[in-house]
Design a protein around this motif. Structure first.
Motif, short mmCIF file in Angstrom:
data_model
loop_
_atom_site.label_atom_id
_atom_site.label_comp_id
_atom_site.label_asym_id
_atom_site.label_seq_id
_atom_site.Cartn_x
_atom_site.Cartn_y
_atom_site.Cartn_z
N ARG A 73 0.83 -1.21 0.00
CA ARG A 73 0.00 0.00 0.00
C ARG A 73 0.87 1.26 0.00
O ARG A 73 0.52 2.26 -0.63
CB ARG A 73 -0.96 0.00 1.19
CG ARG A 73 -2.06 -1.06 1.06
CD ARG A 73 -3.20 -0.83 2.02
NE ARG A 73 -2.85 -0.98 3.42
CZ ARG A 73 -2.89 -2.12 4.10
NH1 ARG A 73 -3.26 -3.24 3.50
NH2 ARG A 73 -2.58 -2.14 5.38
N CYS A 74 2.01 1.20 0.69
CA CYS A 74 2.93 2.35 0.69
C CYS A 74 3.46 2.59 -0.71
O CYS A 74 3.49 3.73 -1.18
CB CYS A 74 4.09 2.10 1.66
SG CYS A 74 3.62 2.10 3.40
N ARG A 75 3.89 1.54 -1.38
CA ARG A 75 4.40 1.70 -2.75
C ARG A 75 3.32 2.25 -3.67
O ARG A 75 3.59 3.13 -4.51
CB ARG A 75 4.92 0.36 -3.30
CG ARG A 75 6.30 -0.01 -2.77
CD ARG A 75 6.90 -1.18 -3.51
NE ARG A 75 6.12 -2.40 -3.42
CZ ARG A 75 6.15 -3.25 -2.41
NH1 ARG A 75 6.93 -2.99 -1.37
NH2 ARG A 75 5.42 -4.34 -2.40
N GLU A 76 2.09 1.74 -3.51
CA GLU A 76 0.97 2.23 -4.34
C GLU A 76 0.70 3.72 -4.09
O GLU A 76 0.21 4.41 -4.97
CB GLU A 76 -0.28 1.41 -4.08
CG GLU A 76 -0.19 -0.01 -4.63
CD GLU A 76 -1.31 -0.93 -4.17
OE1 GLU A 76 -2.11 -0.53 -3.29
OE2 GLU A 76 -1.38 -2.06 -4.67
N ALA A 77 1.03 4.19 -2.89
CA ALA A 77 0.84 5.60 -2.55
C ALA A 77 2.09 6.43 -2.90
O ALA A 77 2.17 7.60 -2.54
CB ALA A 77 0.53 5.74 -1.06
N ASN A 78 3.05 5.79 -3.57
CA ASN A 78 4.31 6.46 -3.95
C ASN A 78 5.08 6.97 -2.73
O ASN A 78 5.61 8.08 -2.75
CB ASN A 78 4.06 7.59 -4.94
CG ASN A 78 3.55 7.06 -6.26
OD1 ASN A 78 4.06 6.06 -6.77
ND2 ASN A 78 2.52 7.70 -6.79
N VAL A 79 5.11 6.15 -1.69
CA VAL A 79 5.86 6.49 -0.48
C VAL A 79 6.96 5.45 -0.30
O VAL A 79 6.70 4.25 -0.36
CB VAL A 79 4.93 6.50 0.76
CG1 VAL A 79 5.74 6.62 2.04
CG2 VAL A 79 3.92 7.63 0.65
N ASN A 80 8.18 5.92 -0.10
CA ASN A 80 9.30 5.02 0.14
C ASN A 80 9.16 4.45 1.55
O ASN A 80 9.12 5.21 2.52
CB ASN A 80 10.62 5.78 -0.02
CG ASN A 80 11.82 4.86 0.07
OD1 ASN A 80 11.71 3.67 -0.21
ND2 ASN A 80 12.94 5.42 0.46
N ALA A 81 9.06 3.12 1.67
CA ALA A 81 8.82 2.52 2.98
C ALA A 81 9.61 1.23 3.14
O ALA A 81 9.88 0.53 2.18
CB ALA A 81 7.33 2.22 3.14
N ASP A 82 9.96 0.97 4.38
CA ASP A 82 10.52 -0.33 4.71
C ASP A 82 9.73 -0.90 5.88
O ASP A 82 8.97 -0.18 6.54
CB ASP A 82 12.02 -0.24 5.02
CG ASP A 82 12.32 0.60 6.25
OD1 ASP A 82 11.94 1.78 6.24
OD2 ASP A 82 12.91 0.08 7.21
N VAL A 83 9.89 -2.20 6.10
CA VAL A 83 9.07 -2.93 7.07
C VAL A 83 9.97 -3.61 8.07
O VAL A 83 10.99 -4.20 7.70
CB VAL A 83 8.21 -3.99 6.32
CG1 VAL A 83 7.49 -4.88 7.29
CG2 VAL A 83 7.25 -3.32 5.36
N ARG A 84 9.59 -3.50 9.35
CA ARG A 84 10.34 -4.20 10.40
C ARG A 84 9.38 -4.91 11.34
O ARG A 84 8.36 -4.35 11.72
CB ARG A 84 11.17 -3.21 11.20
CG ARG A 84 12.29 -2.64 10.36
CD ARG A 84 13.07 -1.58 11.06
NE ARG A 84 13.51 -1.95 12.39
CZ ARG A 84 14.26 -1.14 13.13
NH1 ARG A 84 14.61 0.04 12.67
NH2 ARG A 84 14.62 -1.49 14.32
N VAL A 85 9.74 -6.13 11.69
CA VAL A 85 9.02 -6.88 12.72
C VAL A 85 10.04 -7.20 13.81
O VAL A 85 11.08 -7.78 13.54
CB VAL A 85 8.40 -8.18 12.15
CG1 VAL A 85 7.74 -8.98 13.25
CG2 VAL A 85 7.39 -7.85 11.04
N GLU A 86 9.73 -6.77 15.03
CA GLU A 86 10.64 -6.97 16.16
C GLU A 86 9.92 -7.76 17.25
O GLU A 86 8.69 -7.72 17.35
CB GLU A 86 11.07 -5.62 16.75
CG GLU A 86 11.69 -4.66 15.76
CD GLU A 86 13.17 -4.92 15.53
OE1 GLU A 86 13.79 -5.62 16.34
OE2 GLU A 86 13.67 -4.40 14.53
N ILE A 87 10.69 -8.44 18.07
CA ILE A 87 10.14 -9.12 19.25
C ILE A 87 10.66 -8.37 20.47
O ILE A 87 11.86 -8.12 20.59
CB ILE A 87 10.53 -10.60 19.30
CG1 ILE A 87 9.92 -11.35 18.10
CG2 ILE A 87 10.07 -11.24 20.62
CD1 ILE A 87 10.30 -12.81 18.01
N GLY A 88 9.73 -7.95 21.35
CA GLY A 88 10.12 -7.22 22.55
C GLY A 88 8.91 -6.55 23.16
O GLY A 88 7.78 -6.71 22.69
#
Length: 142
Positions: A73-88
Motif C-alpha cells: 500500500r505504501c508503494r501504491e501511494a508512492n511512499v518510500n517505505a521499509d518494514v520491520r518486525v521486532e520481538i520485545g
C-alpha cells in the motif's frame, strides 16, 4: 521550519491502525518523507518452552506477511517505505527505535477504552506518550 524526513509508523494490524496508516502516508507524501512500518510481537514473560518459542516465531512470520501488505500500500501511494518486525516489549521497542534511529515523527493508532464517563487510551499508547522524546501523532479509533 519543521522538516519531517523519517516517520516511524507503528501497527498491530488492527482496524484502528489502518486510519493511522492513512495519516502516516499522507504526511510522508506531503513532506517527501520515508516511512518505516514497525510491528512488535510481545514476548511472553518467563517463556523458555520450545513450543512457545515456535509460537512467537510463527507470530513474527505472520506479521511479516501482513507487513508486506502494508508495504505494498505504501508503494501504491508512492511512499518510500521499509518494514520491520521486532520481538520485545512494544512500548520500549517503539521508544528506543525512534530515539536511536532519529525518527522525526511517530504515528500510532490509539485504542480508546470507555468506562462510563471516563475515557482511557491503550496501555502501549499511554507508555509511548510519556516515554518518547520524538514527536508523536496519535490517531484515535472511531
Amino acid at each position: 521550519a519543521v522538516m519531517i524526513s523519517r516517520i516511524l509508523f507503528v501497527t498491530d494490524f488492527a482496524a484502528v491502525t489502518r486510519k493511522a496508516e492513512d495519516y502516516a502516508l499522507a504526511i510522508a507524501r506531503a513532506m517527501g518523507a520515508n516511512v518505516t512500518m514497525l510491528h512488535v510481537v510481545e514476548p511472553i514473560e518467563g517463556a523458555d518452552d520450545e513450543l512457545l518459542q515456535k509460537f512467537l516465531s510463527d507470530l513474527a512470520e505472520k506479521a511479516s506477511v501482513n507487513a508486506g501488505k502494508v508495504a505494498t500500500r505504501c508503494r501504491e501511494a508512492n511512499v518510500n517505505a521499509d518494514v520491520r518486525v521486532e520481538i520485545g516489549r512494544r512500548w520500549e521497542v517503539i521508544v528506543d527505535t525512534a530515539a536511536t534511529e532519529e525518527y522525526d515523527l511517530i504515528v500510532l493508532g490509539s485504542h480508546l477504552i470507555r468506562d462510563g464517563k471516563k475515557v482511557y487510551i491503550g496501555s502501549t499508547t499511554h507508555k509511548v506518550f510519556f516515554a518518547a522524546r520524538t514527536p508523536l501523532l496519535l490517531v484515535p479509533n472511531g
